[in-house]
Structure formats: structure tokens, C-alpha cells
Design a protein around this motif. Structure first.
Motif, PDB file in Angstrom:
ATOM      1  N   THR A 156     -57.698  69.924  56.416  1.00 60.46           N
ATOM      2  CA  THR A 156     -56.433  69.392  55.913  1.00 60.46           C
ATOM      3  C   THR A 156     -55.518  69.021  57.068  1.00 60.46           C
ATOM      4  N   ILE A 157     -55.446  69.870  58.083  1.00 57.96           N
ATOM      5  CA  ILE A 157     -54.626  69.571  59.267  1.00 57.96           C
ATOM      6  C   ILE A 157     -55.191  68.363  60.007  1.00 57.96           C
ATOM      7  N   LEU A 158     -56.522  68.305  60.141  1.00 54.15           N
ATOM      8  CA  LEU A 158     -57.152  67.147  60.774  1.00 54.15           C
ATOM      9  C   LEU A 158     -56.821  65.868  60.007  1.00 54.15           C
ATOM     10  N   GLY A 159     -56.833  65.949  58.695  1.00 51.01           N
ATOM     11  CA  GLY A 159     -56.470  64.796  57.879  1.00 51.01           C
ATOM     12  C   GLY A 159     -55.037  64.366  58.117  1.00 51.01           C
ATOM     13  N   GLY A 160     -54.146  65.347  58.245  1.00 53.45           N
ATOM     14  CA  GLY A 160     -52.745  65.024  58.525  1.00 53.45           C
ATOM     15  C   GLY A 160     -52.566  64.357  59.877  1.00 53.45           C
ATOM     16  N   VAL A 161     -53.279  64.853  60.863  1.00 54.04           N
ATOM     17  CA  VAL A 161     -53.202  64.262  62.207  1.00 54.04           C
ATOM     18  C   VAL A 161     -53.755  62.840  62.191  1.00 54.04           C
ATOM     19  N   LEU A 162     -54.914  62.650  61.549  1.00 51.85           N
ATOM     20  CA  LEU A 162     -55.492  61.307  61.464  1.00 51.85           C
ATOM     21  C   LEU A 162     -54.565  60.342  60.735  1.00 51.85           C
ATOM     22  N   THR A 163     -53.951  60.823  59.672  1.00 52.26           N
ATOM     23  CA  THR A 163     -53.025  59.972  58.926  1.00 52.26           C
ATOM     24  C   THR A 163     -51.838  59.583  59.791  1.00 52.26           C
ATOM     25  N   ALA A 164     -51.253  60.548  60.483  1.00 57.38           N
ATOM     26  CA  ALA A 164     -50.096  60.265  61.330  1.00 57.38           C
ATOM     27  C   ALA A 164     -50.457  59.291  62.451  1.00 57.38           C
ATOM     28  N   VAL A 165     -51.570  59.545  63.117  1.00 59.66           N
ATOM     29  CA  VAL A 165     -51.992  58.667  64.203  1.00 59.66           C
ATOM     30  C   VAL A 165     -52.285  57.261  63.676  1.00 59.66           C
ATOM     31  N   GLY A 166     -52.956  57.183  62.551  1.00 62.15           N
ATOM     32  CA  GLY A 166     -53.283  55.881  61.967  1.00 62.15           C
ATOM     33  C   GLY A 166     -52.049  55.090  61.558  1.00 62.15           C
ATOM     34  N   VAL A 167     -51.087  55.763  60.958  1.00 67.75           N
ATOM     35  CA  VAL A 167     -49.868  55.075  60.527  1.00 67.75           C
ATOM     36  C   VAL A 167     -49.066  54.598  61.740  1.00 67.75           C
ATOM     37  N   ILE A 168     -48.934  55.449  62.749  1.00 72.79           N
ATOM     38  CA  ILE A 168     -48.210  55.050  63.959  1.00 72.79           C
ATOM     39  C   ILE A 168     -48.906  53.868  64.631  1.00 72.79           C
ATOM     40  N   ALA A 169     -50.235  53.918  64.707  1.00 75.27           N
ATOM     41  CA  ALA A 169     -50.983  52.807  65.296  1.00 75.27           C
ATOM     42  C   ALA A 169     -50.800  51.527  64.486  1.00 75.27           C
ATOM     43  N   CYS A 170     -50.791  51.652  63.162  1.00 78.02           N
ATOM     44  CA  CYS A 170     -50.560  50.472  62.317  1.00 78.02           C
ATOM     45  C   CYS A 170     -49.207  49.840  62.620  1.00 78.02           C
ATOM     46  N   LEU A 171     -48.205  50.665  62.764  1.00 75.18           N
ATOM     47  CA  LEU A 171     -46.872  50.147  63.072  1.00 75.18           C
ATOM     48  C   LEU A 171     -46.847  49.449  64.428  1.00 75.18           C
ATOM     49  N   ILE A 172     -47.475  50.054  65.417  1.00 76.56           N
ATOM     50  CA  ILE A 172     -47.486  49.469  66.759  1.00 76.56           C
ATOM     51  C   ILE A 172     -48.254  48.147  66.778  1.00 76.56           C
ATOM     52  N   PHE A 173     -49.440  48.124  66.183  1.00 79.45           N
ATOM     53  CA  PHE A 173     -50.227  46.890  66.176  1.00 79.45           C
ATOM     54  C   PHE A 173     -49.561  45.814  65.322  1.00 79.45           C
ATOM     55  N   GLY A 174     -48.935  46.212  64.227  1.00 76.60           N
ATOM     56  CA  GLY A 174     -48.205  45.244  63.408  1.00 76.60           C
ATOM     57  C   GLY A 174     -47.055  44.616  64.176  1.00 76.60           C
ATOM     58  N   LEU A 175     -46.341  45.430  64.945  1.00 75.58           N
ATOM     59  CA  LEU A 175     -45.254  44.920  65.776  1.00 75.58           C
ATOM     60  C   LEU A 175     -45.797  43.973  66.840  1.00 75.58           C
ATOM     61  N   GLY A 176     -46.927  44.326  67.440  1.00 74.97           N
ATOM     62  CA  GLY A 176     -47.541  43.451  68.436  1.00 74.97           C
ATOM     63  C   GLY A 176     -47.951  42.112  67.851  1.00 74.97           C
ATOM     64  N   ILE A 177     -48.497  42.140  66.643  1.00 70.94           N
ATOM     65  CA  ILE A 177     -48.888  40.888  65.981  1.00 70.94           C
ATOM     66  C   ILE A 177     -47.657  40.041  65.686  1.00 70.94           C
ATOM     67  N   ARG A 178     -46.608  40.674  65.170  1.00 68.47           N
ATOM     68  CA  ARG A 178     -45.386  39.928  64.855  1.00 68.47           C
ATOM     69  C   ARG A 178     -44.779  39.293  66.103  1.00 68.47           C
ATOM     70  N   ASN A 179     -44.677  40.073  67.174  1.00 70.07           N
ATOM     71  CA  ASN A 179     -44.101  39.540  68.402  1.00 70.07           C
ATOM     72  C   ASN A 179     -44.995  38.480  69.031  1.00 70.07           C
TER      73      ASN A 179
END
Length: 94
Positions: A52-75
Motif C-alpha cells: 500500500t505504501i509502495l502504491g502511494g509512492v508510485l502514485t505520487a511520483v507518477g502524478v508529479i512526473a505527469c505534471l512536469i512532463f505536461g508543463l514541458g510539453i506546453r512550454n
């Protein structure tokens, strides 16, 4: 604008579009990581604390990465559009 400058800008636009496609692939991968994390949380919420903790970490890392890559695509798209607008302005001015 000289012919060489124009060709250089065309090459730059092509390269940046390719890099935006690469960022899109990384965005898909980070979304997959976040999705796997959510599945782990859902499947093992009351059974296995470590997964469950591993799932939480993966979710957090994945969401943060999505935000960063989305920002990179937009810029990146903004930058490509600015270059194209400058090229068009110089062509029309000539």
C-alpha cells in the motif's frame, strides 16, 4: 532573414517537435506508473501495508512526473509556435 537562417529555424522547429513527441511518451509512462500505484493501493489497502505504501509512492511520483512532463510539453509547444510566428513575420516582411 537569410536562407541559411531560415533553414536553421526550420531545423530547430523539426527538432523541438521531435522532443515534444518524446515528452509525450514520457508523459504516458508516468501516467502508467501512477495508475499502477493506484491499483496497488486499491488491491492491498487492508491486506499489506508495504504494498500500500509502495502504491502511494508510485502514485505520487507518477502524478508529479505527469505534471512536469505536461508543463514541458506546453512550454515546448509555445516555443515552437513563437518560432513559427517569427518565421512567418519575416517571410511576410520580405
Amino acid at each position: 532573414m537569410t536562407k541559411q537562417e531560415f533553414q536553421g529555424l526550420e531545423k530547430e522547429v523539426k527538432y523541438q517537435k521531435h522532443m515534444i513527441e518524446n515528452l509525450g511518451r514520457w508523459l504516458n509512462l508516468s501516467f502508467l506508473v501512477a495508475s499502477i500505484g493506484i491499483v496497488l493501493i486499491y488491491a492491498f489497502l487492508s491486506r499489506n501495508l508495504i504494498l500500500t505504501i509502495l502504491g502511494g509512492v508510485l502514485t505520487a511520483v507518477g502524478v508529479i512526473a505527469c505534471l512536469i512532463f505536461g508543463l514541458g510539453i506546453r512550454n515546448g509547444r509555445r516555443n515552437v509556435n513563437k518560432i513559427i510566428d517569427d518565421m512567418e513575420a519575416h517571410v511576410h516582411a520580405s
